[in-house]
Scaffold this motif. Structure first.
Motif, PDB file in Angstrom:
ATOM      1  N   LEU A  62      26.946 -17.530  -5.702  1.00 60.26           N
ATOM      2  CA  LEU A  62      26.135 -16.374  -6.072  1.00 60.26           C
ATOM      3  C   LEU A  62      26.863 -15.435  -7.027  1.00 60.26           C
ATOM      4  CD1 LEU A  62      23.431 -14.959  -5.509  1.00 60.26           C
ATOM      5  CD2 LEU A  62      24.537 -13.790  -3.613  1.00 60.26           C
ATOM      6  N   PHE A  63      28.127 -15.190  -6.767  1.00 62.27           N
ATOM      7  CA  PHE A  63      28.915 -14.297  -7.618  1.00 62.27           C
ATOM      8  C   PHE A  63      29.880 -15.074  -8.515  1.00 62.27           C
ATOM      9  CE2 PHE A  63      27.847 -11.981  -3.708  1.00 62.27           C
ATOM     10  CZ  PHE A  63      27.099 -10.964  -4.250  1.00 62.27           C
ATOM     11  N   ARG A  64      29.625 -16.374  -8.674  1.00 61.28           N
ATOM     12  CA  ARG A  64      30.454 -17.283  -9.465  1.00 61.28           C
ATOM     13  C   ARG A  64      31.880 -17.357  -8.916  1.00 61.28           C
ATOM     14  NH1 ARG A  64      28.049 -19.181 -13.820  1.00 61.28           N
ATOM     15  NH2 ARG A  64      29.994 -19.812 -14.787  1.00 61.28           N
ATOM     16  N   ASN A  65      32.074 -16.921  -7.676  1.00 57.68           N
ATOM     17  CA  ASN A  65      33.390 -16.878  -7.061  1.00 57.68           C
ATOM     18  C   ASN A  65      33.236 -17.258  -5.594  1.00 57.68           C
ATOM     19  OD1 ASN A  65      35.558 -15.485  -5.446  1.00 57.68           O
ATOM     20  ND2 ASN A  65      36.298 -15.031  -7.509  1.00 57.68           N
ATOM     21  N   GLN A  66      33.950 -18.277  -5.171  1.00 54.34           N
ATOM     22  CA  GLN A  66      33.795 -18.791  -3.814  1.00 54.34           C
ATOM     23  C   GLN A  66      34.196 -17.765  -2.754  1.00 54.34           C
ATOM     24  OE1 GLN A  66      35.731 -22.560  -3.255  1.00 54.34           O
ATOM     25  NE2 GLN A  66      34.826 -22.871  -1.247  1.00 54.34           N
ATOM     26  N   THR A  67      35.271 -17.044  -2.972  1.00 54.67           N
ATOM     27  CA  THR A  67      35.710 -16.050  -1.991  1.00 54.67           C
ATOM     28  C   THR A  67      34.701 -14.919  -1.860  1.00 54.67           C
ATOM     29  OG1 THR A  67      38.021 -16.565  -2.457  1.00 54.67           O
ATOM     30  CG2 THR A  67      37.573 -14.458  -1.383  1.00 54.67           C
ATOM     31  N   ARG A  68      34.229 -14.385  -2.988  1.00 47.49           N
ATOM     32  CA  ARG A  68      33.234 -13.297  -2.931  1.00 47.49           C
ATOM     33  C   ARG A  68      31.936 -13.772  -2.292  1.00 47.49           C
ATOM     34  NH1 ARG A  68      34.616 -11.593  -8.944  1.00 47.49           N
ATOM     35  NH2 ARG A  68      36.524 -10.441  -8.517  1.00 47.49           N
ATOM     36  N   ASP A  69      31.546 -14.992  -2.589  1.00 46.63           N
ATOM     37  CA  ASP A  69      30.348 -15.570  -2.001  1.00 46.63           C
ATOM     38  C   ASP A  69      30.494 -15.670  -0.476  1.00 46.63           C
ATOM     39  OD1 ASP A  69      27.774 -16.923  -2.933  1.00 46.63           O
ATOM     40  OD2 ASP A  69      28.586 -18.457  -1.587  1.00 46.63           O
ATOM     41  N   ASN A  70      31.629 -16.190  -0.027  1.00 45.53           N
ATOM     42  CA  ASN A  70      31.876 -16.306   1.412  1.00 45.53           C
ATOM     43  C   ASN A  70      31.871 -14.933   2.082  1.00 45.53           C
ATOM     44  OD1 ASN A  70      32.139 -19.044   1.058  1.00 45.53           O
ATOM     45  ND2 ASN A  70      34.365 -19.058   1.219  1.00 45.53           N
ATOM     46  N   MET A  71      32.494 -13.950   1.430  1.00 49.72           N
ATOM     47  CA  MET A  71      32.529 -12.606   1.993  1.00 49.72           C
ATOM     48  C   MET A  71      31.128 -11.999   2.071  1.00 49.72           C
ATOM     49  SD  MET A  71      35.971 -11.006   0.303  1.00 49.72           S
ATOM     50  CE  MET A  71      35.711  -9.406   1.033  1.00 49.72           C
ATOM     51  N   PHE A  72      30.329 -12.185   1.035  1.00 53.57           N
ATOM     52  CA  PHE A  72      28.969 -11.646   1.016  1.00 53.57           C
ATOM     53  C   PHE A  72      28.143 -12.206   2.166  1.00 53.57           C
ATOM     54  CE2 PHE A  72      24.523 -12.222  -0.354  1.00 53.57           C
ATOM     55  CZ  PHE A  72      24.148 -10.896  -0.466  1.00 53.57           C
ATOM     56  N   TRP A  73      28.141 -13.518   2.322  1.00 51.72           N
ATOM     57  CA  TRP A  73      27.312 -14.127   3.360  1.00 51.72           C
ATOM     58  C   TRP A  73      27.836 -13.819   4.759  1.00 51.72           C
ATOM     59  CZ3 TRP A  73      22.724 -15.068   1.899  1.00 51.72           C
ATOM     60  CH2 TRP A  73      22.464 -15.497   0.611  1.00 51.72           C
ATOM     61  N   THR A  74      29.151 -13.776   4.915  1.00 50.10           N
ATOM     62  CA  THR A  74      29.727 -13.485   6.228  1.00 50.10           C
ATOM     63  C   THR A  74      29.513 -12.034   6.624  1.00 50.10           C
ATOM     64  OG1 THR A  74      31.408 -15.199   5.931  1.00 50.10           O
ATOM     65  CG2 THR A  74      31.852 -13.515   7.591  1.00 50.10           C
ATOM     66  N   LEU A  75      29.899 -11.110   5.737  1.00 48.30           N
ATOM     67  CA  LEU A  75      29.820  -9.685   6.073  1.00 48.30           C
ATOM     68  C   LEU A  75      28.404  -9.132   5.965  1.00 48.30           C
ATOM     69  CD1 LEU A  75      33.064  -8.479   4.268  1.00 48.30           C
ATOM     70  CD2 LEU A  75      32.769  -9.095   6.671  1.00 48.30           C
ATOM     71  N   GLY A  76      27.607  -9.680   5.050  1.00 43.32           N
ATOM     72  CA  GLY A  76      26.261  -9.165   4.835  1.00 43.32           C
ATOM     73  C   GLY A  76      25.210  -9.745   5.763  1.00 43.32           C
ATOM     74  N   PHE A  77      25.445 -10.955   6.262  1.00 46.02           N
ATOM     75  CA  PHE A  77      24.445 -11.592   7.113  1.00 46.02           C
ATOM     76  C   PHE A  77      25.016 -12.074   8.441  1.00 46.02           C
ATOM     77  CE2 PHE A  77      22.675 -11.693   2.917  1.00 46.02           C
ATOM     78  CZ  PHE A  77      21.347 -11.373   3.135  1.00 46.02           C
ATOM     79  N   GLY A  78      26.147 -12.769   8.406  1.00 45.62           N
ATOM     80  CA  GLY A  78      26.723 -13.322   9.633  1.00 45.62           C
ATOM     81  C   GLY A  78      27.065 -12.264  10.665  1.00 45.62           C
ATOM     82  N   VAL A  79      27.847 -11.275  10.265  1.00 46.75           N
ATOM     83  CA  VAL A  79      28.265 -10.232  11.206  1.00 46.75           C
ATOM     84  C   VAL A  79      27.081  -9.391  11.690  1.00 46.75           C
ATOM     85  CG1 VAL A  79      29.728  -8.193  11.514  1.00 46.75           C
ATOM     86  CG2 VAL A  79      30.639 -10.206  10.361  1.00 46.75           C
ATOM     87  N   PRO A  80      26.158  -8.956  10.818  1.00 47.00           N
ATOM     88  CA  PRO A  80      25.013  -8.193  11.344  1.00 47.00           C
ATOM     89  C   PRO A  80      24.125  -8.993  12.305  1.00 47.00           C
ATOM     90  CG  PRO A  80      25.268  -7.761   9.006  1.00 47.00           C
ATOM     91  CD  PRO A  80      26.218  -8.879   9.351  1.00 47.00           C
ATOM     92  N   ILE A  81      23.915 -10.269  12.044  1.00 51.19           N
ATOM     93  CA  ILE A  81      23.112 -11.089  12.966  1.00 51.19           C
ATOM     94  C   ILE A  81      23.836 -11.240  14.295  1.00 51.19           C
ATOM     95  CG2 ILE A  81      22.227 -13.427  13.363  1.00 51.19           C
ATOM     96  CD1 ILE A  81      21.568 -13.473  10.312  1.00 51.19           C
ATOM     97  N   TRP A  82      25.130 -11.539  14.254  1.00 51.69           N
ATOM     98  CA  TRP A  82      25.950 -11.650  15.462  1.00 51.69           C
ATOM     99  C   TRP A  82      25.903 -10.331  16.227  1.00 51.69           C
ATOM    100  CZ3 TRP A  82      31.812 -11.167  14.167  1.00 51.69           C
ATOM    101  CH2 TRP A  82      32.561 -10.900  15.299  1.00 51.69           C
ATOM    102  N   THR A  83      26.044  -9.211  15.529  1.00 50.46           N
ATOM    103  CA  THR A  83      26.036  -7.897  16.167  1.00 50.46           C
ATOM    104  C   THR A  83      24.674  -7.594  16.776  1.00 50.46           C
ATOM    105  OG1 THR A  83      27.743  -7.101  14.660  1.00 50.46           O
ATOM    106  CG2 THR A  83      26.418  -5.428  15.782  1.00 50.46           C
TER     107      THR A  83
END
Length: 167
Positions: free
Chosen positions: A130-151
């Motif tokens: 999404l951001f042409r960068n694997q680390t930023r992409d992983n951070m976006f999906w983890t922090l933006g969706f994974g953690v809020p759903i888990w929470t």
């Protein structure tokens, strides 16, 4: 060949492309094998399950429960304060754990490519992400969706438990 390469070779091998694979396939824990082997199960239970990484996870969960989770009386009614506190705690845990692993394995390259299934760096300019960068992409999906759903799930379960809906 360095000692670390020798150690890696004791557990697996690299293909011509540089991809590592283990010598032996993954095996089931003794709890899932038939016929039952009580001695192997007891050894696995104590050595690998209780005294392995699960002990660390248990201690971390206990600390989070005792010191970083609101009291049951607070959890009885919905409130933005305790939901945000749990979200902040979960974000902190993820950033601390994955941040430390990322720093050690990808920034400092402390392990090099030993035991790395694919001996290549994370992509930094790829249309696959999404951001042409694997680390930023992983951070976006983890922090933006994974953690809020888990929470959200955690808050729902804590609220239900505090109100006697689940035990």
């Amino acid at each position: 060949m360095t000692a670390t390469r020798v150690e890696e070779a004791a557990f697996g091998h690299r293909s011509a492309k540089g991809e590592w694979s283990p010598l032996e396939p993954t095996q089931y824990a003794p709890v899932f094998v038939w016929p039952p082997r009580p001695a192997a199960f007891a050894k696995w239970l104590v050595r690998d399950y209780v005294l392995g990484q699960n002990l660390l996870y248990f201690v971390a969960a206990l600390i989070a429960w005792l010191y970083l989770t609101p009291s049951a009386s607070t959890l009885e009614s919905w409130g933005a304060g305790w939901v945000v506190a749990i979200l902040a705690r979960n974000l902190g845990v993820v950033l601390l754990l994955y941040g430390a692993l990322h720093l050690r394995l990808y920034v400092r390259k402390a392990q090099g490519d030993l035991f790395k299934f694919r001996a290549r760096d994370l992509k930094t300019d790829s249309p696959l992400f999404l951001f042409r960068n694997q680390t930023r992409d992983n951070m976006f999906w983890t922090l933006g969706f994974g953690v809020p759903i888990w929470t959200g799930f955690e808050c729902l379960m804590l609220w239900a438990h505090a109100n006697g809906n689940i035990t």
